[in-house]
Design a protein around this motif. Structure first.
Motif, PDB file in Angstrom:
ATOM      1  N   GLU A  80      -7.933  42.515 -30.773  1.00 59.97           N
ATOM      2  CA  GLU A  80      -6.839  41.936 -29.979  1.00 59.97           C
ATOM      3  C   GLU A  80      -6.584  40.773 -29.486  1.00 59.97           C
ATOM      4  O   GLU A  80      -7.358  40.055 -29.219  1.00 59.97           O
ATOM      5  N   GLU A  81      -5.015  40.126 -29.865  1.00 57.79           N
ATOM      6  CA  GLU A  81      -4.749  38.873 -29.527  1.00 57.79           C
ATOM      7  C   GLU A  81      -3.980  38.246 -28.475  1.00 57.79           C
ATOM      8  O   GLU A  81      -3.684  39.737 -27.671  1.00 57.79           O
ATOM      9  N   ARG A  82      -4.710  37.037 -28.514  1.00 60.06           N
ATOM     10  CA  ARG A  82      -4.264  36.688 -26.464  1.00 60.06           C
ATOM     11  C   ARG A  82      -4.200  35.118 -27.152  1.00 60.06           C
ATOM     12  O   ARG A  82      -4.564  34.777 -27.081  1.00 60.06           O
ATOM     13  N   GLY A  83      -3.391  35.280 -26.022  1.00 62.81           N
ATOM     14  CA  GLY A  83      -3.190  33.594 -25.359  1.00 62.81           C
ATOM     15  C   GLY A  83      -4.100  33.193 -24.873  1.00 62.81           C
ATOM     16  O   GLY A  83      -4.607  34.259 -23.727  1.00 62.81           O
ATOM     17  N   VAL A  84      -4.931  31.931 -24.847  1.00 55.64           N
ATOM     18  CA  VAL A  84      -6.281  31.345 -24.599  1.00 55.64           C
ATOM     19  C   VAL A  84      -6.172  29.499 -24.171  1.00 55.64           C
ATOM     20  O   VAL A  84      -5.337  29.156 -24.933  1.00 55.64           O
ATOM     21  N   ALA A  85      -6.260  29.864 -22.945  1.00 52.95           N
ATOM     22  CA  ALA A  85      -6.349  28.523 -22.354  1.00 52.95           C
ATOM     23  C   ALA A  85      -7.791  27.258 -22.724  1.00 52.95           C
ATOM     24  O   ALA A  85      -8.609  27.923 -22.262  1.00 52.95           O
ATOM     25  N   LEU A  86      -7.966  27.308 -23.275  1.00 51.37           N
ATOM     26  CA  LEU A  86      -9.359  26.271 -23.865  1.00 51.37           C
ATOM     27  C   LEU A  86      -9.043  24.596 -23.802  1.00 51.37           C
ATOM     28  O   LEU A  86      -8.777  24.036 -23.608  1.00 51.37           O
ATOM     29  N   ARG A  87     -10.392  24.895 -22.391  1.00 44.06           N
ATOM     30  CA  ARG A  87     -11.058  23.628 -21.434  1.00 44.06           C
ATOM     31  C   ARG A  87     -11.406  22.843 -21.705  1.00 44.06           C
ATOM     32  O   ARG A  87     -12.629  23.814 -21.745  1.00 44.06           O
ATOM     33  N   LEU A  88     -11.315  21.733 -22.446  1.00 44.22           N
ATOM     34  CA  LEU A  88     -12.188  20.786 -22.413  1.00 44.22           C
ATOM     35  C   LEU A  88     -12.910  20.130 -21.280  1.00 44.22           C
ATOM     36  O   LEU A  88     -11.589  19.344 -20.969  1.00 44.22           O
TER      37      LEU A  88
END
Length: 460
Positions: free
Chosen positions: A219-227
């Motif tokens: 499933e494609e989704r928007g993801v916020a990748l926090r570093l």
């Protein structure tokens, strides 16, 4: 119904979820007529959307720099959807002056609503012509058009090819992000089937965020990748990374509650990171809701906090920036969620706490050990200050750091009803008990806060 509304009927619901935020931003910016037209076309496309639109307009009304575009848009919306606007007004307990202003406003006459244009065309006109981005931390940073982030990237690449300096800079920043050691490691070792950067890196509390497009379980989704930022001292980085990783594991373990931000994946190499859904801003970005909605939101957050405490997890850093909202849905403004769960304990051991927790919402024990350590009672206090902010629209204490510290330790904030006499007297009791300086005088549990808030909601 206009031909534009008929052609937009198929995509109206999807566009409302995607474009509600940028259109409302444009309404408060330099494109009010175009944004109002697009919003009204969305309502024409599907009658069921009109109430949600009216509710969102009212939510933004109190925080807008110029209220006139919102009032006039509501007046225009009421021309064809009067019952929906009246219901939204009743639900939010709008002040009489707002009701009167909407009734008396001329609205905008959109002759072009019958020009055969679709909802998509109207929205695209606003999004592509005007800058409607909100650069706030941890939120969806850029409005894409109806054909998705991939098409946006293609258009940006095309502009870059033509020599647009802004597009060239954006392309270079995207390339640097995708080539960074951290992103390549996450893409290689994370749980995602595929991962691509959609927006360049942005600074947020605790570090930075990359807005990405991810595929997980097909499933494609928007993801916020926090570093996460690392401490300056090299010998402290290993300890910090291990502490954050432990906190992230515990957060992920309780994040199935609908009052907590979901954790898709997390890791600690080459520095701590966590992947969450896109967020639509925080309480710090929003105005004051109706009294009923404020109490409902506090009750919802209290339920999430009680879930954390039952599992032995203390949040430790609740303030308006950690009260966040999922991307808006067709049901209207979604319930808030707690973010950055359990991270504060590790962070404050390596960084200045005031950089990661607004002192105006901090409990006395953050300023003096005489009040004890940071525990579940600290979360109850913070929940009380968030309740104060939701009910009054302002923090319990204000001023420079020393004045805030003195207030938290020695003074009582003005009662909510002294800020707004229209509030029910019972809110004073809830806030006063939750924010007592002595832990033993506070609510014993977050569940007790939830109970009292729901009782008051039912009595309104």
């Amino acid at each position: 119904m206009s031909s534009g509304a008929q052609s937009g009927d198929r995509d109206g619901e999807r566009l409302l979820a995607v474009f509600g935020r940028p259109l409302l931003a444009a309404l408060d910016g330099d494109a009010p007529r175009e944004a109002a037209r697009a919003l009204c076309l969305l309502a024409d496309a599907d009658e069921s959307l009109s109430r949600s639109l009216a509710t969102r307009l009212l939510d933004h009304l109190s925080a807008a720099d110029d209220r006139r575009p919102f009032v006039r848009t509501l007046a225009t919306l009421a021309t064809d959807h009067r019952e929906s606007v009246r219901t939204a007004l009743a639900d939010c307990d709008a002040p009489r002056r707002v009701r009167t202003a909407i009734d008396e406003a001329d609205g905008w006459s959109f002759a072009e609503r019958a020009d055969g244009g679709s909802v998509t065309d109207a929205v695209r006109q606003v999004v592509e012509t005007h800058d409607t981005r909100d650069p706030g931390p941890g939120v969806a940073q850029r409005a894409s058009t109806d054909d998705g982030p991939a098409a946006d990237a293609d258009r940006a690449a095309e502009r870059a090819h033509r020599g647009d300096p802004a597009a060239v800079d954006r392309r270079d920043r995207l390339a640097r992000a995708e080539q960074s050691r951290a992103f390549r490691a996450i893409k290689l070792f994370g749980e995602f089937d595929d991962l691509a950067v959609v927006e360049p890196e942005q600074a947020i509390r605790y570090g930075s965020v990359l807005r990405t497009r991810a595929t997980l379980d097909g499933e494609e989704r928007g993801v916020a990748l926090r570093l996460f930022d690392l401490p300056d001292e090299a010998d402290a980085r290993t300890e910090f990374a291990a502490g954050v990783a432990e906190s992230l594991a515990r957060w992920a373990g309780v994040a199935d509650h609908d009052g907590l931000v979901t954790v898709h994946d997390w890791g600690d190499h080459p520095r701590p990171w966590v992947a969450t859904p896109y967020l639509d801003g925080s309480l710090a970005d929003r105005g004051r809701p109706s009294t009923e909605r404020a109490l409902r939101e506090v009750a919802h957050l209290a339920g999430a906090l009680a879930n954390c405490h039952r599992n032995g997890l203390v949040h430790g850093g609740i303030d308006p920036e950690t009260v966040v909202y999922p991307v808006s849905s067709l049901e209207g403004v979604p319930a808030p969620r707690l973010d950055n769960v359990g991270l504060m304990d590790t962070v404050r051991a390596h960084f200045e706490p005031s950089a990661y927790l607004d002192p105006r919402y901090a409990a006395p024990e953050y300023f003096s050990r005489e009040y004890g350590g940071i525990d579940a009672a600290t979360d109850v206090y913070a929940l009380g200050t968030v309740c104060y902010r939701l009910l009054t629209g302002r923090p319990p204490f204000s001023g420079e750091y020393d004045a805030v510290r003195r207030g938290v330790l020695q003074e009582r904030p003005p009662a909510p009803t002294s800020v707004d006499p229209r509030l029910p007297a019972a809110v004073d009791e809830i806030v006063t008990k939750a924010t007592a300086k002595d832990k033993l005088r506070r609510y014993e549990t977050a569940a007790a806060v939830r109970r009292d808030c729901w009782r008051l909601v039912q009595s309104l």
